[in-house]
Design a protein around this motif. Structure first.
Motif, PDB file in Angstrom:
ATOM      1  N   PHE A  83       1.037  -1.338  -0.295  1.00 38.85           N
ATOM      2  CA  PHE A  83      -0.248   0.018  -0.412  1.00 38.85           C
ATOM      3  C   PHE A  83       0.957   1.322  -0.166  1.00 38.85           C
ATOM      4  O   PHE A  83       1.818   1.324   0.694  1.00 38.85           O
ATOM      5  N   LEU A  84       0.483   2.423  -0.443  1.00 38.09           N
ATOM      6  CA  LEU A  84       0.993   3.427  -0.295  1.00 38.09           C
ATOM      7  C   LEU A  84      -0.198   5.129  -0.010  1.00 38.09           C
ATOM      8  O   LEU A  84      -0.754   4.841  -0.705  1.00 38.09           O
ATOM      9  N   SER A  85       0.841   5.193   0.801  1.00 40.53           N
ATOM     10  CA  SER A  85      -0.404   6.279   1.642  1.00 40.53           C
ATOM     11  C   SER A  85      -0.295   7.976   0.600  1.00 40.53           C
ATOM     12  O   SER A  85       0.915   8.438   0.484  1.00 40.53           O
ATOM     13  N   CYS A  86      -1.018   8.065   0.220  1.00 40.41           N
ATOM     14  CA  CYS A  86      -0.503   9.974  -0.898  1.00 40.41           C
ATOM     15  C   CYS A  86      -1.445  10.976  -0.265  1.00 40.41           C
ATOM     16  O   CYS A  86      -2.612  10.862  -0.272  1.00 40.41           O
ATOM     17  N   PHE A  87      -0.494  11.860  -0.114  1.00 39.50           N
ATOM     18  CA  PHE A  87      -1.363  12.712   0.801  1.00 39.50           C
ATOM     19  C   PHE A  87      -1.656  14.368  -0.199  1.00 39.50           C
ATOM     20  O   PHE A  87      -0.433  14.581  -1.481  1.00 39.50           O
ATOM     21  N   LEU A  88      -2.322  14.613  -0.759  1.00 37.77           N
ATOM     22  CA  LEU A  88      -2.791  15.411  -1.708  1.00 37.77           C
ATOM     23  C   LEU A  88      -3.007  16.785  -1.604  1.00 37.77           C
ATOM     24  O   LEU A  88      -3.337  16.774  -0.835  1.00 37.77           O
ATOM     25  N   LYS A  89      -3.008  17.507  -2.874  1.00 40.62           N
ATOM     26  CA  LYS A  89      -2.849  19.274  -2.497  1.00 40.62           C
ATOM     27  C   LYS A  89      -3.915  19.943  -2.094  1.00 40.62           C
ATOM     28  O   LYS A  89      -3.862  21.007  -1.513  1.00 40.62           O
ATOM     29  N   ASP A  90      -5.087  18.998  -2.029  1.00 42.34           N
ATOM     30  CA  ASP A  90      -6.318  19.299  -1.411  1.00 42.34           C
ATOM     31  C   ASP A  90      -6.487  19.059   0.282  1.00 42.34           C
ATOM     32  O   ASP A  90      -7.996  18.541   0.513  1.00 42.34           O
ATOM     33  N   LEU A  91      -5.776  18.321   0.872  1.00 41.74           N
ATOM     34  CA  LEU A  91      -5.109  17.786   2.101  1.00 41.74           C
ATOM     35  C   LEU A  91      -5.784  17.139   2.492  1.00 41.74           C
ATOM     36  O   LEU A  91      -6.661  16.534   3.818  1.00 41.74           O
ATOM     37  N   THR A  92      -6.180  15.873   0.980  1.00 41.05           N
ATOM     38  CA  THR A  92      -6.981  14.764   1.489  1.00 41.05           C
ATOM     39  C   THR A  92      -5.529  13.465   1.375  1.00 41.05           C
ATOM     40  O   THR A  92      -4.372  13.303   0.974  1.00 41.05           O
ATOM     41  N   LEU A  93      -5.108  12.637   2.666  1.00 44.60           N
ATOM     42  CA  LEU A  93      -4.665  11.220   2.563  1.00 44.60           C
ATOM     43  C   LEU A  93      -5.071  10.375   1.646  1.00 44.60           C
ATOM     44  O   LEU A  93      -6.636   9.245   2.757  1.00 44.60           O
ATOM     45  N   THR A  94      -4.808   9.809   1.052  1.00 51.99           N
ATOM     46  CA  THR A  94      -5.948   8.411   0.045  1.00 51.99           C
ATOM     47  C   THR A  94      -4.422   7.395  -0.118  1.00 51.99           C
ATOM     48  O   THR A  94      -3.285   7.680  -0.193  1.00 51.99           O
ATOM     49  N   VAL A  95      -4.854   5.720   0.817  1.00 51.83           N
ATOM     50  CA  VAL A  95      -3.945   5.049   1.065  1.00 51.83           C
ATOM     51  C   VAL A  95      -4.781   4.531  -0.159  1.00 51.83           C
ATOM     52  O   VAL A  95      -5.853   3.815  -0.587  1.00 51.83           O
ATOM     53  N   ILE A  96      -3.497   3.949  -0.901  1.00 53.82           N
ATOM     54  CA  ILE A  96      -3.822   2.886  -2.414  1.00 53.82           C
ATOM     55  C   ILE A  96      -2.694   1.742  -2.624  1.00 53.82           C
ATOM     56  O   ILE A  96      -2.186   2.107  -1.923  1.00 53.82           O
ATOM     57  N   SER A  97      -3.411   1.027  -3.424  1.00 56.56           N
ATOM     58  CA  SER A  97      -2.353  -0.086  -3.543  1.00 56.56           C
ATOM     59  C   SER A  97      -1.558   0.709  -4.348  1.00 56.56           C
ATOM     60  O   SER A  97      -0.905   1.220  -4.904  1.00 56.56           O
ATOM     61  N   THR A  98      -0.373  -0.587  -4.520  1.00 50.47           N
ATOM     62  CA  THR A  98       0.835   0.097  -5.503  1.00 50.47           C
ATOM     63  C   THR A  98       0.588   0.040  -6.242  1.00 50.47           C
ATOM     64  O   THR A  98       1.525   0.304  -7.357  1.00 50.47           O
ATOM     65  N   SER A  99       0.214  -0.531  -6.584  1.00 54.92           N
ATOM     66  CA  SER A  99      -0.425  -0.661  -8.496  1.00 54.92           C
ATOM     67  C   SER A  99      -1.351   0.122  -8.651  1.00 54.92           C
ATOM     68  O   SER A  99      -1.787   0.443  -9.826  1.00 54.92           O
ATOM     69  N   PHE A 100      -1.810   1.647  -8.183  1.00 57.10           N
ATOM     70  CA  PHE A 100      -2.609   2.627  -8.204  1.00 57.10           C
ATOM     71  C   PHE A 100      -3.888   1.777  -8.785  1.00 57.10           C
ATOM     72  O   PHE A 100      -4.407   2.689  -9.228  1.00 57.10           O
ATOM     73  N   GLU A 101      -4.500  -0.050  -8.612  1.00 58.82           N
ATOM     74  CA  GLU A 101      -5.490  -0.282  -9.187  1.00 58.82           C
ATOM     75  C   GLU A 101      -6.387  -0.037  -8.103  1.00 58.82           C
ATOM     76  O   GLU A 101      -8.244   0.249  -8.508  1.00 58.82           O
ATOM     77  N   THR A 102      -6.357  -0.219  -6.885  1.00 61.31           N
ATOM     78  CA  THR A 102      -7.236   0.252  -6.191  1.00 61.31           C
ATOM     79  C   THR A 102      -6.832   0.949  -4.806  1.00 61.31           C
ATOM     80  O   THR A 102      -6.445   0.898  -4.068  1.00 61.31           O
ATOM     81  N   LYS A 103      -8.050   1.532  -4.317  1.00 63.32           N
ATOM     82  CA  LYS A 103      -8.595   2.885  -3.343  1.00 63.32           C
ATOM     83  C   LYS A 103      -8.910   2.056  -1.896  1.00 63.32           C
ATOM     84  O   LYS A 103      -9.962   1.607  -2.124  1.00 63.32           O
ATOM     85  N   VAL A 104      -7.911   2.161  -0.687  1.00 63.14           N
ATOM     86  CA  VAL A 104      -8.805   1.544   0.363  1.00 63.14           C
ATOM     87  C   VAL A 104      -9.318   3.056   0.870  1.00 63.14           C
ATOM     88  O   VAL A 104     -10.044   2.409   1.939  1.00 63.14           O
ATOM     89  N   LEU A 105      -8.741   3.949   1.097  1.00 61.39           N
ATOM     90  CA  LEU A 105      -9.761   4.601   1.784  1.00 61.39           C
ATOM     91  C   LEU A 105      -9.067   6.396   1.269  1.00 61.39           C
ATOM     92  O   LEU A 105      -8.150   6.507   0.646  1.00 61.39           O
ATOM     93  N   ASP A 106      -9.634   7.276   1.134  1.00 55.54           N
ATOM     94  CA  ASP A 106      -9.937   8.854   1.637  1.00 55.54           C
ATOM     95  C   ASP A 106     -10.061   9.640   3.038  1.00 55.54           C
ATOM     96  O   ASP A 106     -11.113   8.424   3.839  1.00 55.54           O
ATOM     97  N   PHE A 107      -9.067  10.485   3.398  1.00 57.99           N
ATOM     98  CA  PHE A 107      -9.508  10.815   4.892  1.00 57.99           C
ATOM     99  C   PHE A 107      -8.943  11.907   4.619  1.00 57.99           C
ATOM    100  O   PHE A 107      -7.849  12.644   4.538  1.00 57.99           O
ATOM    101  N   ASP A 108      -9.546  13.470   4.744  1.00 62.60           N
ATOM    102  CA  ASP A 108      -9.878  14.488   5.225  1.00 62.60           C
ATOM    103  C   ASP A 108      -9.151  14.790   6.440  1.00 62.60           C
ATOM    104  O   ASP A 108      -9.487  14.965   8.220  1.00 62.60           O
TER     105      ASP A 108
END
Length: 293
Positions: A35-60
Motif C-alpha cells: 500500500f501507498l499513502s498519498c497526501f494530496l494538494k486538497d489536504l486529502t490523505l488517500t491510501v491506494i495499492s502500489t499498483s494504483f488500481e485499488t483505493k483503500v480509503l480517503d481521509f480529510d
C-alpha cells in the motif's frame, strides 16, 4: 503515474485520475510494499495499492502538509496526525511511532496505542454475529445472570462441533483486550465452554471435540489423562495476561501488546525490566514463569 519495475526495467503508465482527486504532494510506502499513502494538494490523505488500481480509503486531514505526520504499522494500516487528535487534546505535541502490530501515539502527557481490531475480536463483537465464539459469550453471560437457557445454548454449540474453535476464539480475544473487565468476561466464557467440551451430551468424556490430526492419527481425549490442548492454551494465555496487565500498570509504564510480548520473549522482557531498574518486578515474573533468576 509512471511505475518502473527495477528488476525488468518495465515502464507502465497508469491513469489513476479516477482514484486520486488532486495532485500528489508526498507519498509514504507501507512496510510490506502493498500500500501507498498519498497526501494530496486538497489536504486529502488517500491510501491506494502500489499498483494504483485499488483505493483503500480517503481521509480529510484538515491539516497542511508541514504539520502532517503519517506512518504505517506492521499490518499496513495508516495512522496520521489527524487521527491522533481523536485520542489526545488538540494542543498537544504528537509523535507517532510505528511498531510491528500497532502505532504508539505520544503526547505531552500520555501515550496511546492505535491498533487494528483483531479479526477474532471483530467477529465476536459484531452486532448480530452468529459466530460460535459470540454464541458462547452470550451463553456465558446468560449463565452469569442465572438464565436456565444458558446450558442448552452451550450444548447447541457442542453439537455443531465448533465448541473448541469458540473457546480458542474467546481466549484469543481476551489476550487482545486491554480492559481488565473485558478480559475477565471473555475468559469466563472460555472457561464455561471448557466445562462442556470435556463431556459429551450423555455425560461421558468427550473425545471428538479434541480430535487432533497428526498424519492419520487422532487424539482420543477419553483415554488420555493429560490436559487437553485447549486447556493448556487457556492456562498459558491467562499467565500472559497477568504479566501484560502488570506491565501496563501506570506505575510501570511498559505497555506491550500480545504479539510484542511473544516477539520479545521472556528472557528479553526480564532484560528490559532490569534495564528499567525494576528488579522486583523482574524477579516476580521470573518466579511466576519458573525462570532462572
Amino acid at each position: 503515474v509512471v511505475i518502473v519495475d527495477t528488476i525488468s526495467m518495465e515502464i507502465v503508465d497508469v491513469d489513476c485520475r479516477a482514484r486520486i482527486s488532486a495532485p500528489i504532494v508526498s507519498m509514504s510506502f507501507a512496510p510490506n510494499g502493498r500500500f501507498l499513502s498519498c497526501f494530496l494538494k486538497d489536504l486529502t490523505l488517500t491510501v491506494i495499492s502500489t499498483s494504483f488500481e485499488t483505493k483503500v480509503l480517503d481521509f480529510d486531514t484538515w491539516e497542511s502538509p508541514p504539520r502532517l505526520q503519517k506512518n504505517y504499522n506492521g499490518v499496513g494500516k495508516i495512522a496520521s496526525f489527524c487521527i491522533g487528535r481523536i485520542l489526545v487534546d488538540d494542543t498537544s505535541n504528537l509523535f507517532i511511532v510505528p511498531e510491528m502490530d500497532c502505532c504508539r501515539v505520544f503526547s505531552d502527557n500520555a501515550m496511546e496505542i492505535l491498533q487494528r481490531v483483531p479479526p477474532t475480536t471483530a467477529d465476536l463483537f459484531r452486532i448480530g454475529s452468529i459466530e460460535p465464539s459470540s454464541l458462547l459469550l452470550d451463553a456465558s453471560d446468560a449463565f452469569d445472570s442465572g438464565s436456565s437457557a444458558a446450558d442448552e445454548a452451550a450444548r447447541a454449540i457442542t453439537r455443531t462441533g465448533m465448541l473448541t474453535d469458540a473457546i480458542e476464539a474467546c481466549t484469543d480475544a481476551a489476550v487482545s483486550e486491554y480492559d481488565v473487565a473485558s478480559q475477565k468476561r471473555l475468559l469466563r466464557a472460555a472457561s464455561y465452554g471448557m466445562h462442556f467440551s470435556f463431556r459429551n451430551l450423555d455425560g461421558g468424556a468427550e473425545g471428538s471435540e479434541y480430535d487432533i490430526t497428526a498424519g492419520e492419527e487422532k487424539y482420543d481425549a477419553s483415554s488420555d489423562p493429560s490436559p487437553k490442548p485447549v486447556a493448556i492454551k487457556f492456562v498459558a494465555m491467562t499467565k500472559k495476561l497477568r504479566i501484560l496487565n502488570a506491565l501496563r500498570d501506570p506505575k510501570v509504564g511498559f505497555a506491550l501488546t500480545s504479539i510484542q510480548y511473544d516477539a520479545l520473549s521472556s528472557s528479553g522482557l526480564i532484560a528490559r525490566l532490569v534495564a528499567m531498574q525494576r528488579p522486583a518486578l523482574a524477579t516476580s515474573i521470573c518466579g511466576y514463569l519458573s525462570l532462572d533468576k
